[in-house]
Structure formats: structure tokens, C-alpha cells
Design a protein around this motif. Structure first.
Motif, PDB file in Angstrom:
ATOM      1  N   LEU A  68      45.120 -31.158  66.959  1.00  8.78           N
ATOM      2  CA  LEU A  68      45.615 -30.419  65.803  1.00  8.78           C
ATOM      3  C   LEU A  68      46.668 -31.262  65.110  1.00  8.78           C
ATOM      4  O   LEU A  68      47.569 -31.805  65.761  1.00  8.78           O
ATOM      5  N   GLY A  69      46.564 -31.394  63.784  1.00  3.89           N
ATOM      6  CA  GLY A  69      47.519 -32.255  63.087  1.00  3.89           C
ATOM      7  C   GLY A  69      47.726 -31.860  61.644  1.00  3.89           C
ATOM      8  O   GLY A  69      47.236 -30.824  61.170  1.00  3.89           O
ATOM      9  N   TYR A  70      48.442 -32.716  60.955  1.00  2.00           N
ATOM     10  CA  TYR A  70      48.756 -32.500  59.535  1.00  2.00           C
ATOM     11  C   TYR A  70      48.669 -33.849  58.834  1.00  2.00           C
ATOM     12  O   TYR A  70      49.130 -34.872  59.355  1.00  2.00           O
ATOM     13  N   LYS A  91      49.093 -33.413  79.984  1.00  2.00           N
ATOM     14  CA  LYS A  91      47.829 -33.367  79.236  1.00  2.00           C
ATOM     15  C   LYS A  91      48.018 -33.397  77.727  1.00  2.00           C
ATOM     16  O   LYS A  91      47.140 -33.019  76.975  1.00  2.00           O
ATOM     17  N   LEU A  92      49.178 -33.846  77.261  1.00  2.00           N
ATOM     18  CA  LEU A  92      49.476 -33.904  75.828  1.00  2.00           C
ATOM     19  C   LEU A  92      49.673 -35.348  75.379  1.00  2.00           C
ATOM     20  O   LEU A  92      50.210 -36.172  76.125  1.00  2.00           O
ATOM     21  N   ALA A  93      49.240 -35.643  74.158  1.00  3.31           N
ATOM     22  CA  ALA A  93      49.493 -36.938  73.523  1.00  3.31           C
ATOM     23  C   ALA A  93      49.892 -36.689  72.074  1.00  3.31           C
ATOM     24  O   ALA A  93      49.339 -35.803  71.409  1.00  3.31           O
ATOM     25  N   TRP A  94      50.876 -37.452  71.607  1.00  6.36           N
ATOM     26  CA  TRP A  94      51.305 -37.395  70.210  1.00  6.36           C
ATOM     27  C   TRP A  94      50.740 -38.620  69.503  1.00  6.36           C
ATOM     28  O   TRP A  94      50.898 -39.744  69.962  1.00  6.36           O
ATOM     29  N   ASN A  95      50.056 -38.405  68.386  1.00  2.00           N
ATOM     30  CA  ASN A  95      49.383 -39.467  67.652  1.00  2.00           C
ATOM     31  C   ASN A  95      49.867 -39.489  66.213  1.00  2.00           C
ATOM     32  O   ASN A  95      50.069 -38.437  65.601  1.00  2.00           O
ATOM     33  N   THR A  96      50.030 -40.671  65.694  1.00  2.00           N
ATOM     34  CA  THR A  96      50.326 -40.816  64.269  1.00  2.00           C
ATOM     35  C   THR A  96      49.506 -41.976  63.715  1.00  2.00           C
ATOM     36  O   THR A  96      49.312 -42.993  64.399  1.00  2.00           O
ATOM     37  N   GLY A  97      48.972 -41.806  62.528  1.00  2.13           N
ATOM     38  CA  GLY A  97      48.162 -42.848  61.906  1.00  2.13           C
ATOM     39  C   GLY A  97      48.475 -42.976  60.430  1.00  2.13           C
ATOM     40  O   GLY A  97      48.708 -41.978  59.738  1.00  2.13           O
ATOM     41  N   LEU A 128      49.267 -40.342  55.769  1.00  4.09           N
ATOM     42  CA  LEU A 128      49.890 -40.309  57.087  1.00  4.09           C
ATOM     43  C   LEU A 128      49.399 -39.077  57.829  1.00  4.09           C
ATOM     44  O   LEU A 128      49.488 -37.958  57.317  1.00  4.09           O
ATOM     45  N   THR A 129      48.858 -39.289  59.037  1.00  3.02           N
ATOM     46  CA  THR A 129      48.334 -38.192  59.844  1.00  3.02           C
ATOM     47  C   THR A 129      49.135 -38.084  61.137  1.00  3.02           C
ATOM     48  O   THR A 129      49.231 -39.062  61.891  1.00  3.02           O
ATOM     49  N   GLU A 130      49.728 -36.919  61.375  1.00  4.76           N
ATOM     50  CA  GLU A 130      50.449 -36.626  62.611  1.00  4.76           C
ATOM     51  C   GLU A 130      49.649 -35.575  63.376  1.00  4.76           C
ATOM     52  O   GLU A 130      49.171 -34.603  62.791  1.00  4.76           O
ATOM     53  N   SER A 131      49.524 -35.759  64.707  1.00  2.00           N
ATOM     54  CA  SER A 131      48.725 -34.803  65.469  1.00  2.00           C
ATOM     55  C   SER A 131      49.171 -34.753  66.923  1.00  2.00           C
ATOM     56  O   SER A 131      49.778 -35.690  67.450  1.00  2.00           O
ATOM     57  N   LEU A 132      48.830 -33.641  67.557  1.00  2.00           N
ATOM     58  CA  LEU A 132      48.973 -33.450  68.989  1.00  2.00           C
ATOM     59  C   LEU A 132      47.591 -33.241  69.587  1.00  2.00           C
ATOM     60  O   LEU A 132      46.788 -32.480  69.044  1.00  2.00           O
TER      61      LEU A 132
END
Length: 776
Positions: A82-84, A737-743, A768-772
């Protein structure tokens, strides 16, 4: 000119990190959670590979898959991201939407669920896989389902939704000059569209492992949305075209294993198409008639060249300061409407056979028959002025129907002469005919000649015109028969090399009955002869080489621009010098020619590619790719062109005479199209510490080409442009079991020539995409 395409390699960035899950005892609450997970995943599940093309960018290494969780006797994996997305665009928003079309907002980027029965004794299913991507506002999203029960059934389903936007403003642009009075540039493409396609597929196989198995299937394809087109009636009009088409396909079949390694299949298919797209007049250059009343002048505005008409002194503009038309003898529209609902039904029967029952013979064969029926009523009306024919209005009504009867036979047999020598023969037969009937009635409201002559104008009432009725009854047929036979001899010389050599003969008969009653017919016969050659080699560990050649000769052509000679060369290689290094290369060359005196056509499409994937260390990787494409199409054309006074166009002024061949188009020149495209891409993946993964990359597309210039205002557009796409990503393993991703993605499109009398097409954008991401 071809507009920039969205297809092709573009490194978008998406980050995926898997985190190990903790084991928990299976219980009632856990089973309930599993059911909820199945339902949630069914609502938003996707193929991870598709996320790469939607969200963020360059490839990245993912962690090892976490240990599966046992739920109710099923080995279970699930994940969700899930991200923004934050988006910023500078320049042409329409061009950005044409090429990228990723917008700001929350997103369900990726979801998946897989369940596998540990003992193949599941109650309702043994294996289940659900995936989806793109929910929440992306232009493309999809859901896929696969579920099966051992010996009982296999079920596959999918749903896809694609939003397509295209406003490449040079497409069908009239290039209205600034010297026109008034000057009204077309800032958007007259063929702009913004459509949504929804596609659903369901396929069910019953008793898949039995001697007799059954197949059922259904597909639904619907495309809707606003679009625009243009029409020439005296002058060019902009038309609104609310797109609405639907295709429903039904399938059922049976497979009979009538002998060992032999399957006989029968399929019944039915397609039903509905075309409910109408067109009506849209506003581009509105004006008022003297005394009031609106009128539309259309897309083309070049008053110096009397388009849609000239400015008559003492007026200095075709539309004065009050918005009133100063020349009422102008080509223009009051209204235009075209209703043409199309209905087509196509039943198809197909019988096929697959067998290697005999030790030395393999056979694959199929025969299909279809008979399509199409009908379409027509209701077209125009109100305005066609100055050349003094027509104030017309209506065209009637109906048309057609059938398409098709027979297709495809047979392939392989005879194993020895262990390493095979004779392969392929025969293809395709025949169809399309009888057509049309009955239309056109009523033209024409201004009658008067003494003294009074010109027909937009102020002429319809009551002052004389109706002229023309009935058109047409019976025609479009028929074609195509036979092909290909024979090849394949020899595996050793474990390291092999060769195949073959010959293909084709016979194509084309008949077009323009008017059956008058025996007006085009009859063309084309014979094809093709030499085939193929080589493969494995000279050493990790090295593979493949080469294919086809050389085709045609003794006739159906379309004058078609080639009479065609050669294709394909070469592919892959080399793995180390387990962590994979290299690849390819060469694809197509050469065409037609030396007929009035054509002199020469063309080629040459493509050269190289790839490298290097991962010398667990925490470091490098991907590189380069592709070069060269396209040329040159041919003689006859055309008619008169540049405006004071304008010199070399392509027109140096043209020779073609009047002896085509008096209506008396100029002869060599039309040319050249295109050289360079594409390069590089990405670096590295993992400086255990819980951190980073990617950096960039892709560049550079195009340089040439086209004939028929208009001094004509830019090179997509024949010369650069497209840059740098990307970066970062992923942090948060544990639990969580990862924070940014692209981050950057896009920049810029053409190599002036913009022309259109809106500029340059843009650059940051996304810019931020997600968990959660996974177990």
C-alpha cells in the motif's frame, strides 16, 4: 508521422522486499483470517511483474521468499503493498498523459495470495493463486485467479482495465498558419481520445486428467470513452465520437484421448460484436451569421489560401470583432450527425488433432469453419454549405449487410527418418469470401441556378433549394484464397550443432467484385517462393548461437507498394561465462524491394541489441542494455501540391512530371522516411547493509529521422526526439514482515525541431512513490 509510442523497454521502478514470517498455530481465528484474506485478495490482487511497468522503476533484487504458513492444511503465502504516489509535471500535461499517465494519489500497488494443499485433499480446491496490481487510480490494473482440484477441474479467470489517453497534437493537425485572419491554431489533436477498456476472461476445464474432458469459456471486452475524429465535407470538421464497442465471446469444447499420446478436440465458439459509436459535430471555430445564428467553420483555417473561404474586402478578417462571419458563401456546418450501429455475430467450429502415437511420426492438425453475419443501418445528415457543389444539406439513409465465410486448414507432420534427422512438412489453407449488399438513398438539397446567378450562401433557406435524390444499390464481394506448403529437413549434426534447410511455396488468389451485376472485377494471382535456412550451435559451455534466414520472391503484388522481394535475417546469442554473468545479443534484419518502374520501392528494418546482467556479489548487481533500430522506406509517389505564394519547398519544386501516369496528381518525387532509434539502459543494485537495498538506473531513447516536407509549418515532431528516464529506489527491511519502499522516477521528453503552430510537446516530470509492504 508516427507519434511516440508507449511500448518498448522503459525501466519503471517498484520495490519488493520479502520478510520472514513467524509460525502460529492453526485455529478457528486463523482460518477466519485466511477466508478474509482470500476475499480481500480477490478484490485487489495482481501479477508483480506488471507493477514494474506502472509504479516505479529499475529492476531490484528481492529477499528470499519467507517460510510458508500452514493454514487449514494449506501451505500459504500472502503479500500486499500500500502506498502513495506524488506527481509533479512541468510542460505539456497532455503529452505526459500520452506517454506516462501516472497521477497523484493513494495506491494498492501489489497484492497476492497463494494456497497449496499439502496432501492434495483440499475440500474445494488443491491449489489457489490470486494476484492483482494498480488499484486506486492507476491507468492499468488487473486481477488474476487460478484454482484447481486434482482430477476434477481447473479454473482460470482474469479482469483487466486499461485507461488509454492520446493527445499527440501533431496527429491529423491542419497546421493552421499564423498569417490567417483569424489565426486559430489547433492546440490539441483532432484525433484525441481518452478511452477505458475493460476485459474479463473465464475458462473452466472439467475432468482435465480423464479420457474425456470438457472446456467452457467466456470473454467480455468493452471499450468506452470520449474520442474525436474529423470529416471533410467542403471543409474539415471536428467531430465528437463517444466510443462504445462491446465484444462477447463464448467457448465450449471437448478433448477425447482416443489413443495413447493422441488427442482429438472439438471446439464451438461464438463471438458477438456491438458497435454503438456515433459521431456529431464538435466546436472548434464558431461564428455568428449576420443577423444571428451559430455556424461552425471547421478545423482548417487558412484564409490566404481560401480555406474554408477567402476574406472579402473591405473586411480584414473572416470573423469580425463581434464574432460575426464576414463571408456567408463559406464552407461551414450548422450540424452534422452520423448514427451507424453495427452488429456482428460469428459462430466458429474447429476440429483439431494432436498425436505422436506412431514412434516416428508426429502430427498436429486443425480445421475451422466460420460464417459471420454483419448488419448496420446508416443515418447521416449534414446541414451547412458545400460551396463547390452548391449543396446546402444532405441526408443519407439505408442499411448494409455482409457475410464472411471462412475455411482454415492447418496441418503439420514430422517424420523422424533417423534419430538425428527429421523431415517436417507444414500445409496451410485459408479461404474466405465476403459478399456485401447495400441499399442507400441520398437526398441533396442543392441551390438551383438562377438568372441572374445568385450564389448559394449560408443564408439560403432550405426551402429555396431543390432536392435531388440518388439511390445506391450495391452488390459486391471480397474474396481471397491462400495456400502455402513448407518443407524442411532438420539435421542434428552433433550435440553441439545442427542445421535445417527448407522451401516454402505459396499461392494467393485475390478477387474483388466491385459490382457483381456489372461483372466489374479485380483478379490478382500471387505466387510466393521462399528459401529457408537455419543453423544452431553450442560450441562451448554457456554459449548458444542461432541463425535463421528467409528469402522470399513474389511474382505479383496486390498493393502497388508491397515488396516483390523480401529477405529476413535473425541471429541470437547468449553467453554465460560465469554463473553470475549473462550476456546476450541479437540481430534482426528485414529488407524489402519492388523495382517496378512506377514504384521503385526500397525499405529495410534493421535491429541490433545487446544485454548484460552481472551479479558478481550477493549485494551487488549490474544490468545493461543497448538497442539500435534503423528503418528506411523510399518509394516514388505521384501527388498534387501548390505551395503558397512566396514559399519554396524543395520536395515540391524539384518534383518531376507524373502527368502521363496520373493527370490528377501530376508531380513525381521520391518519398522517403528514415528513422534511427538508439535505446540505452543501465541499472545498479546494491545492498550496503543487511536491511537496506538500493537501485539506481537510467534509460535514454534518442530518435533521429527525416520525412518529406509538404508544408513550411510542418515540424519533424516524433521523427526527432529524446526521452530520458532516470530512476532510483530504496527499500528498508523494518522487521515484523514489513518493508518500507520508496521509488523516484523522472521523465523528460523533448523534440529536436520547432513545435509548429501547435501546443509545445516538451515536458519533464517527477514521480515519487512511498509504500509499505507486508508479507507472510
Amino acid at each position: 508521422m508516427a507519434s511516440p509510442m508507449k511500448s518498448g523497454p522503459r525501466p519503471f521502478l517498484t520495490v519488493t522486499v520479502c520478510v520472514a514470517a513467524r509460525r502460529r498455530p492453526a485455529g478457528g481465528a486463523l482460518r477466519l483470517a485466511a477466508v478474509v484474506g482470500v476475499l480481500a485478495s480477490g478484490w485487489m490482487v495482481s501479477s508483480p511483474g506488471m507493477v514494474f511497468a506502472q509504479s516505479s522503476g529499475a529492476g531490484q533484487a528481492t529477499a528470499a521468499e519467507p517460510e510458508a504458513v500452514s493454514i487449514g492444511g494449506y501451505r500459504t503465502h500472502s503479500s500486499g503493498e500500500l502506498g502513495y504516489r506524488y506527481n509533479n509535471v512541468t510542460g505539456s500535461g497532455d503529452m505526459y498523459n500520452t506517454l506516462v499517465n501516472l497521477q497523484t494519489g493513494p495506491r494498492f500497488l501489489d497484492e497476492s495470495l497463494s494456497m497449496q494443499s499439502q496432501d492434495h485433499q483440499g475440500l474445494l480446491f488443491d491449489d489457489l493463486y490470486l494476484s492483482s496490481f494498480g488499484w486506486g487510480g492507476d491507468p492499468n490494473n488487473a486481477l488474476r485467479l487460478r484454482v484447481d482440484k486434482n482430477k476434477w477441474y481447473k479454473l482460470q479467470g482474469s479482469f483487466r482495465r486499461d485507461q488509454s489517453f492520446s493527445d499527440y497534437d501533431l496527429l491529423a493537425n491542419p497546421l493552421n498558419p499564423p498569417t490567417s485572419t483569424p489565426s486559430i491554431p489547433a492546440l490539441n489533436s483532432p484525433h484525441e481520445f481518452e478511452t477505458t477498456r475493460r476485459m474479463s476472461d473465464v475458462d473452466l476445464t472439467l475432468l482435465p486428467q480423464s479420457r474425456l474432458s470438457f472446456r467452457l469459456g467466456y470473454s467480455h471486452n468493452n471499450m468506452t470513452g470520449p474520442s474525436f475524429t474529423s470529416l471533410h465535407e467542403g471543409t474539415e470538421a471536428l467531430l465528437l465520437q463517444p466510443w462504445n464497442t462491446t465484444m462477447n465471446s463464448y467457448r465450449m469444447g471437448v478433448d477425447w484421448k482416443l489413443a495413447p499420446r493422441t488427442v482429438l478436440s472439438y471446439d464451438q465458439l461464438f463471438d458477438y460484436y456491438k458497435g454503438d459509436t456515433d459521431t456529431r459535430l464538435a466546436s472548434f471555430a464558431p461564428a455568428l451569421l449576420p443577423g444571428g445564428g451559430p455556424v461552425e467553420l471547421g478545423l482548417s483555417m487558412d484564409t490566404a489560401n481560401r480555406v474554408p473561404c477567402a476574406v472579402i474586402p473591405p473586411a480584414t478578417s473572416l470573423i469580425d470583432s463581434t464574432g460575426t462571419l464576414t463571408n456567408v458563401a463559406c464552407n461551414a456546418y450548422f450540424s452534422y450527425l452520423r448514427n451507424q450501429r453495427i452488429r456482428t455475430s460469428t459462430p466458429t467450429e474447429r476440429l483439431s488433432l494432436r498425436s505422436n502415437y506412431f514412434q516416428r511420426v508426429d502430427v498436429v492438425a486443425s480445421f475451422s469453419y466460420s460464417s459471420a453475419d454483419m448488419n448496420t443501418p446508416l443515418d447521416e445528415s449534414f446541414d451547412g454549405l458545400l460551396a463547390r457543389t452548391a449543396t446546402r444539406a444532405f441526408t443519407d439513409t439505408g442499411s448494409a449487410d455482409a457475410s464472411r465465410i471462412s475455411n482454415v486448414l492447418d496441418v503439420e507432420a514430422t517424420l523422424h527418418l533417423t534419430r538425428h534427422l527429421r523431415l517436417i512438412d507444414k500445409f496451410y489453407f485459408w479461404a474466405y469470401r465476403i459478399p456485401e449488399n447495400a441499399n442507400f438513398s441520398e437526398v441533396d438539397s442543392v441551390c438551383p441556378p438562377t438568372v441572374p446567378p445568385t450564389p448559394c450562401t449560408l443564408l439560403t433557406p432550405l426551402s429555396a433549394t431543390a432536392p435531388a435524390t440518388t439511390d445506391n444499390l450495391t452488390q459486391a464481394s471480397f474474396n481471397q484464397t491462400w495456400k502455402r506448403n513448407q518443407t524442411e529437413l532438420a539435421w542434428d549434426i552433433s550435440k553441439k550443432a545442427g542445421i535445417r534447410i527448407g522451401y516454402r511455396y505459396g499461392d494467393r488468389v485475390f478477387d474483388h467484385f466491385l459490382d457483381i451485376l456489372a461483372a466489374d472485377e479485380d483478379h490478382i494471382v500471387v505466387h510466393e517462393q521462399t528459401a529457408l535456412l537455419g543453423l544452431w550451435a553450442r560450441p562451448g559451455p554457456g554459449l548458444r548461437l542461432n541463425f535463421d534466414l528467409e528469402h522470399i520472391n513474389y511474382d505479383n503484388v496486390i498493393v502497388r507498394m508491397s515488396p516483390r522481394k523480401e529477405s529476413r535475417y535473425r541471429f541470437q546469442t547468449s553467453y554465460t561465462p560465469r554463473p553470475w554473468a549473462v550476456l546476450g545479443g541479437s540481430i534482426n534484419i528485414l529488407q524489402d524491394a519492388n523495382d517496378a518502374s512506377l514504384t521503385n520501392y526500397v525499405g529495410h528494418n534493421r535491429n541490433y541489441g545487446f544485454t548484460a546482467s552481472l551479479s558478481p556479489r550477493e549485494r551487488f548487481g549490474l544490468d545493461l542494455a543497448y538497442n539500435y533500430n534503423n528503418v528506411i522506406q523510399n518509394a516514388l509517389i505521384c501527388f498534387n501540391d501548390t505551395p503558397p505564394i512566396g514559399v519554396s519547398l524543395p520536395f515540391v519544386t524539384t518534383a518531376a512530371s507524373c502527368a502521363g501516369n496520373d493527370p490528377g496528381n501530376p508531380l513525381l518525387a521520391n518519398s522517403f522516411y528514415t528513422n534511427q532509434t538508439h535505446f540505452g539502459m543501465g541499472t545498479v543494485r546494491f545492498k550496503p547493509v543487511k536491511r537496506l537495498t538500493a537501485n539506481l538506473g537510467c534509460s535514454i531513447t534518442s530518435v533521429d529521422g527525416r520525412i518529406p516536407q509538404f508544408n513550411i509549418l510542418q515540424p519533424l515532431g516524433s521523427s526527432q526526439y529524446n526521452y530520458y528516464q532516470p530512476v532510483a529506489s530504496l527499500s528498508v527491511d523494518l522487521g515484523q514482515k514489513l518493508a518500507w519502499n520508496t521509488g523516484w522516477n523522472y521523465y523528460q521528453y523533448n523534440e529536436g525541431s520547432f513545435a509548429g503552430p501547435t501546443a509545445p510537446r516538451y515536458f519533464h516530470a517527477n514521480a515519487l512513490t512511498e509504500s509499505l509492504r507486508y508479507e507472510f
